[in-house]
Design a protein around this motif. Structure first.
Motif, mmCIF file in Angstrom:
data_model
loop_
_atom_site.group_PDB
_atom_site.id
_atom_site.type_symbol
_atom_site.label_atom_id
_atom_site.label_comp_id
_atom_site.label_asym_id
_atom_site.label_seq_id
_atom_site.Cartn_x
_atom_site.Cartn_y
_atom_site.Cartn_z
ATOM 1 N N PHE A 121 12.818 5.699 7.209
ATOM 2 C CA PHE A 121 13.316 6.928 6.596
ATOM 3 C C PHE A 121 13.018 6.853 5.114
ATOM 4 O O PHE A 121 13.291 5.840 4.478
ATOM 5 N N ASP A 122 12.445 7.934 4.568
ATOM 6 C CA ASP A 122 11.948 7.928 3.190
ATOM 7 C C ASP A 122 10.975 6.762 3.040
ATOM 8 O O ASP A 122 9.985 6.707 3.737
ATOM 9 N N SER A 123 11.296 5.795 2.190
ATOM 10 C CA SER A 123 10.375 4.667 2.003
ATOM 11 C C SER A 123 11.019 3.344 2.409
ATOM 12 O O SER A 123 10.624 2.286 1.949
ATOM 13 N N VAL A 158 0.818 -1.216 0.000
ATOM 14 C CA VAL A 158 0.000 0.000 0.000
ATOM 15 C C VAL A 158 0.852 1.267 0.000
ATOM 16 O O VAL A 158 0.546 2.230 -0.705
ATOM 17 N N PHE A 159 1.929 1.268 0.771
ATOM 18 C CA PHE A 159 2.736 2.479 0.909
ATOM 19 C C PHE A 159 4.032 2.433 0.094
ATOM 20 O O PHE A 159 4.836 3.357 0.172
ATOM 21 N N GLY A 160 4.229 1.365 -0.680
ATOM 22 C CA GLY A 160 5.417 1.261 -1.524
ATOM 23 C C GLY A 160 6.708 1.261 -0.725
ATOM 24 O O GLY A 160 7.694 1.886 -1.123
ATOM 25 N N LEU A 161 6.707 0.548 0.376
ATOM 26 C CA LEU A 161 7.878 0.533 1.254
ATOM 27 C C LEU A 161 8.821 -0.609 0.909
ATOM 28 O O LEU A 161 8.397 -1.655 0.429
ATOM 29 N N SER A 162 10.086 -0.398 1.177
ATOM 30 C CA SER A 162 11.070 -1.481 1.162
ATOM 31 C C SER A 162 11.322 -1.861 2.610
ATOM 32 O O SER A 162 11.772 -1.024 3.405
ATOM 33 N N ILE A 163 11.006 -3.090 2.958
ATOM 34 C CA ILE A 163 11.193 -3.549 4.336
ATOM 35 C C ILE A 163 12.392 -4.478 4.365
ATOM 36 O O ILE A 163 12.414 -5.500 3.675
ATOM 37 N N TYR A 176 10.830 6.207 14.446
ATOM 38 C CA TYR A 176 11.175 4.925 15.061
ATOM 39 C C TYR A 176 9.920 4.233 15.572
ATOM 40 O O TYR A 176 8.922 4.876 15.892
ATOM 41 N N GLY A 177 10.012 2.925 15.671
ATOM 42 C CA GLY A 177 8.884 2.161 16.185
ATOM 43 C C GLY A 177 9.348 0.996 17.030
ATOM 44 O O GLY A 177 10.493 0.547 16.920
ATOM 45 N N ALA A 178 8.432 0.501 17.844
ATOM 46 C CA ALA A 178 8.697 -0.686 18.655
ATOM 47 C C ALA A 178 7.403 -1.467 18.815
ATOM 48 O O ALA A 178 6.333 -0.871 18.946
ATOM 49 N N MET A 231 3.896 4.433 11.899
ATOM 50 C CA MET A 231 5.122 5.165 11.580
ATOM 51 C C MET A 231 4.957 5.968 10.288
ATOM 52 O O MET A 231 5.433 7.101 10.182
ATOM 53 N N VAL A 232 4.265 5.388 9.293
ATOM 54 C CA VAL A 232 3.988 6.107 8.042
ATOM 55 C C VAL A 232 3.136 7.339 8.341
ATOM 56 O O VAL A 232 3.388 8.431 7.827
ATOM 57 N N ALA A 233 2.125 7.180 9.200
ATOM 58 C CA ALA A 233 1.284 8.314 9.594
ATOM 59 C C ALA A 233 2.115 9.395 10.282
ATOM 60 O O ALA A 233 1.958 10.589 10.008
ATOM 61 N N ALA A 234 3.027 8.975 11.155
ATOM 62 C CA ALA A 234 3.907 9.930 11.842
ATOM 63 C C ALA A 234 4.789 10.662 10.837
ATOM 64 O O ALA A 234 5.010 11.875 10.951
ATOM 65 N N GLN A 235 5.278 9.932 9.852
ATOM 66 C CA GLN A 235 6.125 10.542 8.822
ATOM 67 C C GLN A 235 5.341 11.611 8.051
ATOM 68 O O GLN A 235 5.872 12.683 7.751
ATOM 69 N N ILE A 236 4.068 11.341 7.764
ATOM 70 C CA ILE A 236 3.219 12.320 7.065
ATOM 71 C C ILE A 236 3.050 13.577 7.909
ATOM 72 O O ILE A 236 3.185 14.696 7.416
ATOM 73 N N ILE A 237 2.765 13.390 9.199
ATOM 74 C CA ILE A 237 2.630 14.539 10.109
ATOM 75 C C ILE A 237 3.924 15.346 10.129
ATOM 76 O O ILE A 237 3.919 16.578 10.041
#
Length: 198
Positions: free
Chosen positions: A169-171, A14-19, A154-156, A137-143
């Protein structure tokens, strides 16, 4: 849709992330001493929370005291939110309640510059909380971007006794496959403080 409905596969698509998994991402972070108050608090609370065996007990008796200690150590540098609604983008499903948010701002009135999102693992399953945490974390990045702040987020995900950390960071989401444990709370405190930059 809400944060809790996201899986690891969904956030990636959905968010085009590289995990990616990066072993020992936080292993070199030095320990930070904790107060005798937190030590005594956890010595008493932890067995009780484990006997009660609910997420609420772990949250209130183990996780919250650690985060309050973090706030005490950093003074007015951060704000701490628990069980707060964090509706950022309903079109993308970035809405719902977050277990804990730590913001790099002294304001307790509103969430500014979110930097750490902490998710309580459901049914003691850390893996199942990863998707939810990354969505938050994606929502936080948008804010942060709306506030012209491109800081790392960061997340836990934690059961209270076991903690798994990640960063965005970035995607790119980097997850440390290691788990860190409550029996070394000074290490947990060191990692959390490193996220704030102090």
């Amino acid at each position: 849709m809400s944060y809790s409905q996201f899986t690891l596969e969904m956030v990636e698509q959905v968010f085009g992330l590289s995990i990616i998994e990066k072993l020992d991402s936080f292993a070199e972070v030095p320990e930070v001493p904790i107060s005798s108050f937190l030590k005594q608090c956890l010595e008493y609370n932890t067995p009780l929370a484990l006997e009660i065996a609910t997420e609420k007990a772990r949250s209130e008796m183990i996780i919250a005291p650690i985060l309050i200690e973090l706030k005490q150590q950093l003074g007015s540098k951060i704000s701490l939110f628990s069980g707060r609604e964090f509706n950022v983008d309903s079109q993308q499903g970035l809405m719902g309640y977050c277990d804990f948010i730590i913001s790099k701002s002294p304001s307790q009135l509103m969430i500014k510059s979110p930097v750490i999102l902490i998710v309580e693992a459901k049914n003691d399953n850390i893996q199942s909380g990863l998707g939810q945490c990354i969505a938050e974390m994606v929502a936080a990045q948008i804010i942060n971007q709306r506030q012209n702040n491109n800081e790392m987020v960061y997340g836990a995900v934690t059961t209270g006794t076991n903690w798994k950390f990640m960063k965005l960071f970035d995607s790119v989401v980097e997850i440390d496959p290691n788990e860190y444990f409550l029996n070394n709370v000074a290490k947990l405190m060191g990692i959390l403080r490193s996220f704030i930059g102090s």
